[in-house]
Structures are given as structure tokens and as C-alpha cells.
Design a protein around this motif. Sequence first.
Motif, PDB file in Angstrom:
ATOM      1  N   SER A  86      -6.238  41.371  15.447  1.00 44.67           N
ATOM      2  CA  SER A  86      -6.781  41.131  16.791  1.00 44.67           C
ATOM      3  C   SER A  86      -5.788  40.476  17.731  1.00 44.67           C
ATOM      4  O   SER A  86      -5.987  40.475  18.943  1.00 44.67           O
ATOM      5  CB  SER A  86      -8.022  40.246  16.691  1.00 44.67           C
ATOM      6  OG  SER A  86      -9.007  40.927  15.957  1.00 44.67           O
ATOM      7  N   ILE A  87      -4.744  39.865  17.176  1.00 42.88           N
ATOM      8  CA  ILE A  87      -3.671  39.279  17.988  1.00 42.88           C
ATOM      9  C   ILE A  87      -2.332  39.719  17.416  1.00 42.88           C
ATOM     10  O   ILE A  87      -2.235  40.029  16.228  1.00 42.88           O
ATOM     11  CB  ILE A  87      -3.726  37.729  18.027  1.00 42.88           C
ATOM     12  CG1 ILE A  87      -3.793  37.116  16.617  1.00 42.88           C
ATOM     13  CG2 ILE A  87      -4.879  37.248  18.899  1.00 42.88           C
ATOM     14  CD1 ILE A  87      -3.725  35.597  16.563  1.00 42.88           C
ATOM     15  N   CYS A  88      -1.309  39.730  18.279  1.00 45.80           N
ATOM     16  CA  CYS A  88       0.071  39.883  17.813  1.00 45.80           C
ATOM     17  C   CYS A  88       0.639  38.470  17.657  1.00 45.80           C
ATOM     18  O   CYS A  88       0.496  37.643  18.566  1.00 45.80           O
ATOM     19  CB  CYS A  88       0.913  40.644  18.827  1.00 45.80           C
ATOM     20  SG  CYS A  88       0.351  42.311  19.155  1.00 45.80           S
ATOM     21  N   THR A  89       1.252  38.210  16.513  1.00 46.37           N
ATOM     22  CA  THR A  89       1.850  36.891  16.258  1.00 46.37           C
ATOM     23  C   THR A  89       3.326  37.100  15.952  1.00 46.37           C
ATOM     24  O   THR A  89       3.688  37.552  14.871  1.00 46.37           O
ATOM     25  CB  THR A  89       1.139  36.191  15.078  1.00 46.37           C
ATOM     26  OG1 THR A  89       1.096  37.079  13.960  1.00 46.37           O
ATOM     27  CG2 THR A  89      -0.285  35.801  15.455  1.00 46.37           C
ATOM     28  N   SER A  90       4.173  36.786  16.928  1.00 50.51           N
ATOM     29  CA  SER A  90       5.606  37.076  16.829  1.00 50.51           C
ATOM     30  C   SER A  90       6.360  35.765  16.620  1.00 50.51           C
ATOM     31  O   SER A  90       6.407  34.928  17.524  1.00 50.51           O
ATOM     32  CB  SER A  90       6.078  37.794  18.088  1.00 50.51           C
ATOM     33  OG  SER A  90       5.286  38.969  18.280  1.00 50.51           O
ATOM     34  N   VAL A  91       6.909  35.597  15.428  1.00 53.78           N
ATOM     35  CA  VAL A  91       7.512  34.321  15.021  1.00 53.78           C
ATOM     36  C   VAL A  91       9.040  34.384  15.170  1.00 53.78           C
ATOM     37  O   VAL A  91       9.679  35.324  14.694  1.00 53.78           O
ATOM     38  CB  VAL A  91       7.128  33.987  13.561  1.00 53.78           C
ATOM     39  CG1 VAL A  91       7.767  32.671  13.111  1.00 53.78           C
ATOM     40  CG2 VAL A  91       5.605  33.911  13.410  1.00 53.78           C
ATOM     41  N   ASN A  92       9.615  33.394  15.840  1.00 50.44           N
ATOM     42  CA  ASN A  92      11.071  33.183  15.928  1.00 50.44           C
ATOM     43  C   ASN A  92      11.805  34.408  16.465  1.00 50.44           C
ATOM     44  O   ASN A  92      11.733  34.678  17.664  1.00 50.44           O
ATOM     45  CB  ASN A  92      11.619  32.713  14.571  1.00 50.44           C
ATOM     46  CG  ASN A  92      11.005  31.389  14.125  1.00 50.44           C
ATOM     47  OD1 ASN A  92      10.376  30.701  14.930  1.00 50.44           O
ATOM     48  ND2 ASN A  92      11.159  31.030  12.865  1.00 50.44           N
ATOM     49  N   GLU A  93      12.493  35.175  15.591  1.00 49.53           N
ATOM     50  CA  GLU A  93      13.283  36.313  16.096  1.00 49.53           C
ATOM     51  C   GLU A  93      12.440  37.556  16.354  1.00 49.53           C
ATOM     52  O   GLU A  93      12.949  38.572  16.808  1.00 49.53           O
ATOM     53  CB  GLU A  93      14.440  36.656  15.146  1.00 49.53           C
ATOM     54  CG  GLU A  93      14.043  37.239  13.808  1.00 49.53           C
ATOM     55  CD  GLU A  93      13.844  36.183  12.736  1.00 49.53           C
ATOM     56  OE1 GLU A  93      13.842  36.556  11.552  1.00 49.53           O
ATOM     57  OE2 GLU A  93      13.682  35.001  13.081  1.00 49.53           O
ATOM     58  N   CYS A  94      11.143  37.498  16.066  1.00 50.03           N
ATOM     59  CA  CYS A  94      10.251  38.607  16.412  1.00 50.03           C
ATOM     60  C   CYS A  94       9.929  38.505  17.900  1.00 50.03           C
ATOM     61  O   CYS A  94       9.466  37.470  18.373  1.00 50.03           O
ATOM     62  CB  CYS A  94       8.977  38.548  15.571  1.00 50.03           C
ATOM     63  SG  CYS A  94       7.882  39.953  15.848  1.00 50.03           S
ATOM     64  N   VAL A  95      10.212  39.583  18.632  1.00 54.73           N
ATOM     65  CA  VAL A  95      10.050  39.563  20.095  1.00 54.73           C
ATOM     66  C   VAL A  95       8.594  39.845  20.470  1.00 54.73           C
ATOM     67  O   VAL A  95       7.974  39.102  21.229  1.00 54.73           O
ATOM     68  CB  VAL A  95      10.973  40.615  20.765  1.00 54.73           C
ATOM     69  CG1 VAL A  95      10.865  40.537  22.279  1.00 54.73           C
ATOM     70  CG2 VAL A  95      12.416  40.461  20.327  1.00 54.73           C
ATOM     71  N   VAL A  96       8.060  40.943  19.963  1.00 53.67           N
ATOM     72  CA  VAL A  96       6.684  41.356  20.261  1.00 53.67           C
ATOM     73  C   VAL A  96       6.089  42.105  19.078  1.00 53.67           C
ATOM     74  O   VAL A  96       6.811  42.557  18.187  1.00 53.67           O
ATOM     75  CB  VAL A  96       6.578  42.283  21.507  1.00 53.67           C
ATOM     76  CG1 VAL A  96       6.657  41.519  22.793  1.00 53.67           C
ATOM     77  CG2 VAL A  96       7.586  43.409  21.470  1.00 53.67           C
ATOM     78  N   HIS A  97       4.757  42.249  19.131  1.00 54.96           N
ATOM     79  CA  HIS A  97       3.979  43.090  18.200  1.00 54.96           C
ATOM     80  C   HIS A  97       4.083  42.639  16.748  1.00 54.96           C
ATOM     81  O   HIS A  97       3.961  43.452  15.824  1.00 54.96           O
ATOM     82  CB  HIS A  97       4.378  44.572  18.333  1.00 54.96           C
ATOM     83  CG  HIS A  97       4.225  45.104  19.712  1.00 54.96           C
ATOM     84  ND1 HIS A  97       4.858  46.241  20.157  1.00 54.96           N
ATOM     85  CD2 HIS A  97       3.508  44.641  20.782  1.00 54.96           C
ATOM     86  CE1 HIS A  97       4.543  46.459  21.435  1.00 54.96           C
ATOM     87  NE2 HIS A  97       3.729  45.485  21.835  1.00 54.96           N
ATOM     88  N   GLY A  98       4.302  41.328  16.540  1.00 57.02           N
ATOM     89  CA  GLY A  98       4.318  40.802  15.178  1.00 57.02           C
ATOM     90  C   GLY A  98       2.939  40.931  14.535  1.00 57.02           C
ATOM     91  O   GLY A  98       1.921  40.638  15.168  1.00 57.02           O
TER      92      GLY A  98
END
Length: 264
Positions: free
Chosen positions: A71-83
Motif C-alpha cells: 500500500s506504500i512505497c518504502t525507499s530506504v537510503n540509496e533506493c530512490v523510488v518504488h521501494g
Amino acid sequence: MIILKTEEEIEMMRRANLLVGSTLAEVARHIRPGVTTRQLDTVAEEFIRDHGATPTFKGFPNPMGPEFPASICTSVNECVVHGVPDDKPLKEGDIVSVDCGTLLDGFCGDSCYTFAVGEVSPEIAKLLRVTKESLYKAIEQALPGRRIGDIGWAVQTHCESNGYGVVREFVGHGIGHDMHEDPQVPNYGRRGNGPQLRNGLCIAIEPMITQHSPAIWLMEDKWSIHTKDKGWAAHFEHTIAIHRGKADILSSFEEIEKVIEQQH
């Protein structure tokens, strides 16, 4: 085709977007070292559904792979989007961008906030600050008669003058009954270029900014986008309406930032 919204539709959009802000504030209450992004996703989904809406990201189609599973994108550190949310615990000093979308009474809300997990380094704190500043500088340009290029120019000049990279492959977008409508709203551009802004236009402006190079790649899950050089990235997003001659921010960071203040 660009679809302009009526006064009534803008108010419906405001409700959907304020729910996104409240959802992100609820998620903020749970962000701390040791929590997993999958746990944050459960919090968000329950909150959205309890308020009579559906999460627009869940089941979102992907031409190259599986539907989006959360239900959410969770982009951690070097993840830019769509984690994609997972079971890896967040650590002290991490950052996590939480992007959220709702569908409420036929209209979409969309907003993103990048959170610090505990205390982050001064270098990372500056990345978050400059990225958020660029969002508001872009919103200042969103006036009737201006152009889409003015918005991108504002983000690009502010972030690049601070030495950061501006991701080119992912952009903001129109929004309404559908989460992604025309026009595209890049975070780079030339002043005076692109479609003209008019009263009734609703758009999501979302700077996606990297510490160093803007070069990115797609991970094996066919969703998560990471920086090639492993530099960290920040992402802030508001949905706005060009409304009565000015930029009217339909989403809100107010509740989120109250939660963050209380945690410190």
C-alpha cells in the motif's frame, strides 16, 4: 489530454490528499530503529481502509513484472523510488521515503515524505532539507500562465546548485480520478517551456534527488529504483491545484511534522 477540475472536484481531491497526509503521520509514529517497512505498510493500509478509502498503489500494474504488492512505497537510503516493503529492520541513521496514494470517493491523493530514522548525519540532513526546499520553490512557480518547465527549472536549479543529482527518468504528473494523468511534471526543465498552467489543473510535484550522480537502475524485484553509485536519495511530494490564481497545496505535511517534533 489535460483534464481541468471544477471547484467541487478540487475539494474532493483535497479530502483524498489530506487522508494521505494523515496516513503518513500515522506511519511517522511507528518509524524508529528496529521497525520493518512491512510493518509500516500494515499500519498504512489499515489506516487508509479504516477511513473509507483504498490504497491506490496496491496491485498497481507493472508492464515488466508483478503488480505492486503493498500500500506504500518504502525507499530506504540509496533506493530512490518504488521501494517494496520488506522484513529488514530500519537502522539508526537510515532514511526512508514513504510514498502513499489513496482513492477516496472516486478521487486520488498522492504524497511522499522522506523520514530520518533516529539521528542522521549532517550531510544527509542537508540532502533532505534541500530536496524539501526544492518542492516548495517549485510550488511557488505553479501559477496560471506559467509553464510546466518553470516548475522543473525551480527544482533543478536549487538542487544542482547544492551539488545534488536530479533524476530524469521519473517525474511528477497530473492527478484526478486516475493517479497518473497528463501532463508529466519533470524535476528539470527550461523556464517558459512546456504546457501552460491553468486554473483547475491538479498536479503532483515530486522532486527525486540524489546525493551525487542521478544515474539509476532497476532492481531484481522489477520495482525498486536504486542509485548506481549507492549515494542516498530523498523524495518529497505534494499534490496541488492551480486554484483561484494561485497554487493550492491539497496534501499536507503539517500533521507529519507535528509527530516528528514530538519524537524529538
